[in-house]
Design a protein around this motif. Structure first.
Motif, PDB file in Angstrom:
ATOM      1  N   ASP A  83       0.812  -1.219   0.000  1.00 15.65           N
ATOM      2  CA  ASP A  83       0.000   0.000   0.000  1.00 15.65           C
ATOM      3  C   ASP A  83       0.842   1.265   0.000  1.00 15.65           C
ATOM      4  OD1 ASP A  83      -2.290  -1.498  -0.011  1.00 15.65           O
ATOM      5  OD2 ASP A  83      -2.650  -1.334   2.138  1.00 15.65           O
ATOM      6  N   GLY A  84       2.004   1.247   0.663  1.00 16.04           N
ATOM      7  CA  GLY A  84       2.863   2.433   0.690  1.00 16.04           C
ATOM      8  C   GLY A  84       3.284   2.831  -0.712  1.00 16.04           C
ATOM      9  N   TYR A  85       3.650   1.839  -1.494  1.00 11.46           N
ATOM     10  CA  TYR A  85       4.020   2.106  -2.878  1.00 11.46           C
ATOM     11  C   TYR A  85       2.833   2.693  -3.633  1.00 11.46           C
ATOM     12  CZ  TYR A  85       3.764   0.990  -7.779  1.00 11.46           C
ATOM     13  OH  TYR A  85       3.508   1.075  -9.118  1.00 11.46           O
ATOM     14  N   LEU A  86       1.661   2.095  -3.452  1.00 12.50           N
ATOM     15  CA  LEU A  86       0.483   2.563  -4.183  1.00 12.50           C
ATOM     16  C   LEU A  86       0.134   3.995  -3.814  1.00 12.50           C
ATOM     17  CD1 LEU A  86      -1.784  -0.621  -4.064  1.00 12.50           C
ATOM     18  CD2 LEU A  86      -0.487   0.270  -6.010  1.00 12.50           C
ATOM     19  N   MET A  87       0.222   4.327  -2.534  1.00 13.24           N
ATOM     20  CA  MET A  87      -0.064   5.700  -2.110  1.00 13.24           C
ATOM     21  C   MET A  87       0.948   6.676  -2.702  1.00 13.24           C
ATOM     22  SD  MET A  87      -2.838   5.671  -0.518  1.00 13.24           S
ATOM     23  CE  MET A  87      -2.831   7.348   0.016  1.00 13.24           C
ATOM     24  N   GLN A  88       2.208   6.292  -2.686  1.00 17.51           N
ATOM     25  CA  GLN A  88       3.264   7.139  -3.252  1.00 17.51           C
ATOM     26  C   GLN A  88       3.030   7.339  -4.751  1.00 17.51           C
ATOM     27  OE1 GLN A  88       7.156   5.336  -3.048  1.00 17.51           O
ATOM     28  NE2 GLN A  88       8.113   7.314  -2.660  1.00 17.51           N
ATOM     29  N   TYR A  89       2.687   6.247  -5.431  1.00 17.03           N
ATOM     30  CA  TYR A  89       2.441   6.316  -6.869  1.00 17.03           C
ATOM     31  C   TYR A  89       1.224   7.191  -7.166  1.00 17.03           C
ATOM     32  CZ  TYR A  89       1.784   4.781 -11.686  1.00 17.03           C
ATOM     33  OH  TYR A  89       1.624   4.752 -13.045  1.00 17.03           O
ATOM     34  N   LEU A  90       0.146   7.037  -6.412  1.00 15.95           N
ATOM     35  CA  LEU A  90      -1.050   7.863  -6.612  1.00 15.95           C
ATOM     36  C   LEU A  90      -0.745   9.336  -6.378  1.00 15.95           C
ATOM     37  CD1 LEU A  90      -3.881   5.691  -5.036  1.00 15.95           C
ATOM     38  CD2 LEU A  90      -3.589   6.288  -7.444  1.00 15.95           C
ATOM     39  N   GLN A  91       0.056   9.626  -5.360  1.00 18.34           N
ATOM     40  CA  GLN A  91       0.425  11.016  -5.095  1.00 18.34           C
ATOM     41  C   GLN A  91       1.222  11.599  -6.249  1.00 18.34           C
ATOM     42  OE1 GLN A  91       2.394  10.686  -1.321  1.00 18.34           O
ATOM     43  NE2 GLN A  91       0.485  10.849  -0.160  1.00 18.34           N
ATOM     44  N   SER A  92       2.136  10.813  -6.819  1.00 13.71           N
ATOM     45  CA  SER A  92       2.913  11.325  -7.956  1.00 13.71           C
ATOM     46  C   SER A  92       2.010  11.536  -9.170  1.00 13.71           C
ATOM     47  CB  SER A  92       4.080  10.404  -8.298  1.00 13.71           C
ATOM     48  OG  SER A  92       3.633   9.205  -8.882  1.00 13.71           O
ATOM     49  N   LEU A  93       1.039  10.660  -9.367  1.00 11.20           N
ATOM     50  CA  LEU A  93       0.094  10.850 -10.473  1.00 11.20           C
ATOM     51  C   LEU A  93      -0.765  12.084 -10.261  1.00 11.20           C
ATOM     52  CD1 LEU A  93      -1.173   7.224 -11.253  1.00 11.20           C
ATOM     53  CD2 LEU A  93       0.363   8.628 -12.620  1.00 11.20           C
ATOM     54  N   GLU A  94      -1.229  12.280  -9.045  1.00 14.30           N
ATOM     55  CA  GLU A  94      -2.037  13.465  -8.739  1.00 14.30           C
ATOM     56  C   GLU A  94      -1.245  14.740  -8.993  1.00 14.30           C
ATOM     57  OE1 GLU A  94      -3.381  12.948  -4.723  1.00 14.30           O
ATOM     58  OE2 GLU A  94      -4.920  11.495  -5.322  1.00 14.30           O
ATOM     59  N   GLN A  95       0.025  14.736  -8.612  1.00 18.38           N
ATOM     60  CA  GLN A  95       0.866  15.908  -8.838  1.00 18.38           C
ATOM     61  C   GLN A  95       1.025  16.171 -10.333  1.00 18.38           C
ATOM     62  OE1 GLN A  95       4.734  15.712  -7.043  1.00 18.38           O
ATOM     63  NE2 GLN A  95       5.372  17.691  -7.861  1.00 18.38           N
ATOM     64  N   ARG A  96       1.254  15.120 -11.128  1.00 16.72           N
ATOM     65  CA  ARG A  96       1.386  15.287 -12.570  1.00 16.72           C
ATOM     66  C   ARG A  96       0.093  15.819 -13.177  1.00 16.72           C
ATOM     67  NH1 ARG A  96       3.693   9.682 -14.521  1.00 16.72           N
ATOM     68  NH2 ARG A  96       2.870  10.421 -16.497  1.00 16.72           N
ATOM     69  N   VAL A  97      -1.058  15.322 -12.715  1.00 20.31           N
ATOM     70  CA  VAL A  97      -2.345  15.791 -13.230  1.00 20.31           C
ATOM     71  C   VAL A  97      -2.529  17.263 -12.887  1.00 20.31           C
ATOM     72  CG1 VAL A  97      -4.849  15.589 -12.927  1.00 20.31           C
ATOM     73  CG2 VAL A  97      -3.470  13.536 -13.285  1.00 20.31           C
ATOM     74  N   GLN A  98      -2.177  17.665 -11.673  1.00 17.23           N
ATOM     75  CA  GLN A  98      -2.302  19.074 -11.284  1.00 17.23           C
ATOM     76  C   GLN A  98      -1.403  19.965 -12.133  1.00 17.23           C
ATOM     77  OE1 GLN A  98      -1.472  19.048  -7.091  1.00 17.23           O
ATOM     78  NE2 GLN A  98      -3.526  18.351  -6.540  1.00 17.23           N
ATOM     79  N   GLU A  99      -0.171  19.527 -12.375  1.00 13.54           N
ATOM     80  CA  GLU A  99       0.753  20.310 -13.206  1.00 13.54           C
ATOM     81  C   GLU A  99       0.227  20.439 -14.630  1.00 13.54           C
ATOM     82  OE1 GLU A  99       4.393  18.126 -12.821  1.00 13.54           O
ATOM     83  OE2 GLU A  99       4.788  18.885 -10.802  1.00 13.54           O
TER      84      GLU A  99
END
Length: 144
Positions: A83-99
């Protein structure tokens, strides 16, 4: 017999409980490229290794590259899809979407201004009609 990097790729895919295609997609590479590494026809480049450790941060790079140590940085029984990996990955995707959303808003605002749209259209027309150098010189006043 010494284990090849292709063997280690195969074991990692098995540990992830996935297949070559899904694994390849998760690291942004083609299933054909992953298949050629597993078959021993090619060796992975730095970009492939980097993509794997980015997508699966608890994979031991020493094991992946040299076959030394355990497959995973944590215990050998850990699930590399934790789950830690998945949360980290989701956060990086969210950041890319925001950018990307911010970039789209900026471009939409700029292109929404009539003078920007006209200048862009005029420059495209000159570039197409007279070539890059002439259009560039016209827009900038420089001689290239």
């Amino acid at each position: 017999m010494e284990q090849t990097i292709g063997d280690r790729f195969s074991k990692l895919i098995e540990a992830l409980r996935t297949n070559k295609s899904a694994f390849a997609k998760s690291i942004g590479k083609s299933h054909t490229m992953v298949g050629t590494i597993i078959e021993g026809k090619n060796k992975p480049g730095f970009d492939v290794i980097e993509a794997i450790v980015t997508a699966y941060p608890n994979v031991n790079t020493d094991w992946l590259i040299k076959g030394e140590g355990e497959m995973l940085k944590q215990s050998a029984n850990s699930d590399p899809r934790n789950d830690g990996y998945l949360m980290q990955y989701l956060q990086s995707l969210e950041q890319r979407v925001q950018e990307q959303s911010a970039m789209i808003r900026t471009l939409t605002q700029q292109l929404g201004k009539p003078e920007v749209v006209l200048a862009y259209a005029a420059s495209c027309a000159f570039f197409l009609r007279f070539g890059y150098n002439f259009g560039y010189n016209l827009l900038t006043g420089e001689v290239k």
